[in-house]
Write a protein that holds these residues in place. Structure first.
Motif, PDB file in Angstrom:
ATOM      1  N   LEU A  44       0.831  -1.203   0.000  1.00 11.80           N
ATOM      2  CA  LEU A  44       0.000   0.000   0.000  1.00 11.80           C
ATOM      3  C   LEU A  44       0.869   1.258   0.000  1.00 11.80           C
ATOM      4  CD1 LEU A  44      -2.792   1.317   0.190  1.00 11.80           C
ATOM      5  CD2 LEU A  44      -2.625   1.070   2.682  1.00 11.80           C
ATOM      6  N   VAL A  45       1.895   1.281   0.827  1.00 13.17           N
ATOM      7  CA  VAL A  45       2.796   2.441   0.869  1.00 13.17           C
ATOM      8  C   VAL A  45       3.517   2.598  -0.476  1.00 13.17           C
ATOM      9  CG1 VAL A  45       4.863   3.419   1.968  1.00 13.17           C
ATOM     10  CG2 VAL A  45       3.097   2.361   3.368  1.00 13.17           C
ATOM     11  N   GLY A  46       3.932   1.488  -1.070  1.00 15.78           N
ATOM     12  CA  GLY A  46       4.598   1.553  -2.377  1.00 15.78           C
ATOM     13  C   GLY A  46       3.684   2.105  -3.458  1.00 15.78           C
ATOM     14  N   ALA A  47       2.443   1.638  -3.485  1.00 17.77           N
ATOM     15  CA  ALA A  47       1.488   2.137  -4.483  1.00 17.77           C
ATOM     16  C   ALA A  47       1.192   3.616  -4.234  1.00 17.77           C
ATOM     17  CB  ALA A  47       0.206   1.311  -4.446  1.00 17.77           C
ATOM     18  N   ALA A  48       1.054   3.994  -2.972  1.00 13.47           N
ATOM     19  CA  ALA A  48       0.806   5.400  -2.650  1.00 13.47           C
ATOM     20  C   ALA A  48       2.000   6.270  -3.052  1.00 13.47           C
ATOM     21  CB  ALA A  48       0.510   5.561  -1.157  1.00 13.47           C
ATOM     22  N   ALA A  49       3.210   5.762  -2.864  1.00  8.74           N
ATOM     23  CA  ALA A  49       4.396   6.512  -3.278  1.00  8.74           C
ATOM     24  C   ALA A  49       4.422   6.701  -4.795  1.00  8.74           C
ATOM     25  CB  ALA A  49       5.665   5.798  -2.814  1.00  8.74           C
ATOM     26  N   MET A  50       4.009   5.686  -5.517  1.00  6.69           N
ATOM     27  CA  MET A  50       3.967   5.804  -6.979  1.00  6.69           C
ATOM     28  C   MET A  50       2.912   6.825  -7.407  1.00  6.69           C
ATOM     29  SD  MET A  50       6.360   3.903  -8.185  1.00  6.69           S
ATOM     30  CE  MET A  50       5.971   3.541  -9.881  1.00  6.69           C
ATOM     31  N   VAL A  51       1.757   6.820  -6.739  1.00  8.70           N
ATOM     32  CA  VAL A  51       0.729   7.824  -7.030  1.00  8.70           C
ATOM     33  C   VAL A  51       1.284   9.216  -6.742  1.00  8.70           C
ATOM     34  CG1 VAL A  51      -1.522   8.739  -6.324  1.00  8.70           C
ATOM     35  CG2 VAL A  51      -1.227   6.274  -6.646  1.00  8.70           C
ATOM     36  N   TYR A  52       1.936   9.364  -5.602  1.00  7.45           N
ATOM     37  CA  TYR A  52       2.513  10.656  -5.221  1.00  7.45           C
ATOM     38  C   TYR A  52       3.522  11.141  -6.265  1.00  7.45           C
ATOM     39  CZ  TYR A  52       5.517  13.948  -2.725  1.00  7.45           C
ATOM     40  OH  TYR A  52       6.270  15.041  -2.372  1.00  7.45           O
ATOM     41  N   MET A  53       4.433  10.265  -6.675  1.00 10.17           N
ATOM     42  CA  MET A  53       5.433  10.677  -7.663  1.00 10.17           C
ATOM     43  C   MET A  53       4.774  11.046  -8.989  1.00 10.17           C
ATOM     44  SD  MET A  53       8.808   8.316  -7.008  1.00 10.17           S
ATOM     45  CE  MET A  53       7.991   6.740  -7.133  1.00 10.17           C
ATOM     46  N   SER A  54       3.742  10.301  -9.377  1.00  4.77           N
ATOM     47  CA  SER A  54       3.031  10.607 -10.621  1.00  4.77           C
ATOM     48  C   SER A  54       2.353  11.964 -10.546  1.00  4.77           C
ATOM     49  CB  SER A  54       1.986   9.526 -10.908  1.00  4.77           C
ATOM     50  OG  SER A  54       2.580   8.278 -11.052  1.00  4.77           O
ATOM     51  N   VAL A  55       1.727  12.259  -9.418  1.00  3.42           N
ATOM     52  CA  VAL A  55       1.044  13.542  -9.242  1.00  3.42           C
ATOM     53  C   VAL A  55       2.057  14.686  -9.259  1.00  3.42           C
ATOM     54  CG1 VAL A  55      -0.272  14.937  -7.589  1.00  3.42           C
ATOM     55  CG2 VAL A  55      -0.971  12.583  -8.085  1.00  3.42           C
TER      56      VAL A  55
END
Length: 185
Positions: free
Chosen positions: A92-103
């Motif tokens: 979950l943290v990894g997916a959230a980090a990827m969303v954050y970097m994309s944003v």
């Protein structure tokens, strides 16, 4: 992501190979292990795509939003599975980090970050601390597994996807790649 092209291509290769190994892991094991391997393969290939140096390929502006949607969708099963254990919380943290970097990349014109402020944004710093700790912990856990696997009785019966030390090394390499990507953000 920013940074020199040579290190960018090394990051692409590392993440793509990690994604390929995770696909191999999907062929065996229990259903939960296959789901984990599938999520990790998505992360590996997604990280590889995001790490392609801008000098080689500049994605269209909508691509960063598409990445955010894909990784937000990947976070939903991880959120549901996080009830079962800490490993799923890491997904979950990894997916959230990827969303954050994309944003962040979607919101930064010409991928220029840091609009006048100084230092590292708070969320980036928190993610860096988390993934640096994860890398250190996983590295420490990997050493005993490799030492035990290297001892004793010849057996090479385990397939490539069934080797716990390779799975941990895969996760370690993705953690290192995440730290590198967050540092270049």
């Amino acid at each position: 992501m920013h940074g020199p092209a040579s290190s960018g291509w090394l990051l692409v290769a590392l993440c793509a190979m990690t994604g390929v190994y995770c696909l191999v892991r999907m062929r065996g094991g229990a259903a939960e292990q296959r789901r984990d391997a599938g999520g990790e393969a998505l992360m590996g290939f997604g990280m590889a795509a995001m790490a392609v140096p801008a000098a080689a390929f500049t994605p269209p502006s909508w691509a960063w939003s598409a990445y955010a949607v894909v990784f937000a969708a990947a976070a939903l099963p991880a959120l549901w599975a996080a009830r079962a254990g800490a490993h799923h919380l890491h997904h979950l943290v990894g997916a959230a980090a990827m969303v954050y970097m994309s944003v962040v990349m979607a919101g930064s014109p010409a991928h220029a970050h840091g609009g006048g402020g100084s230092g590292v944004p708070l969320l980036t710093g928190a993610l860096l601390l988390y993934f640096a700790g994860y890398v250190l912990l996983t590295g420490v856990r990997l050493v005993p597994v490799a030492a035990v696997a290297g001892r004793g009785g010849g057996g090479g019966s385990a397939g490539w996807g069934d080797r716990p030390e390779l799975t941990r090394a895969c996760r370690l390499s993705m953690g290192i790649a995440m730290v590198a990507m967050l540092l270049t953000l």
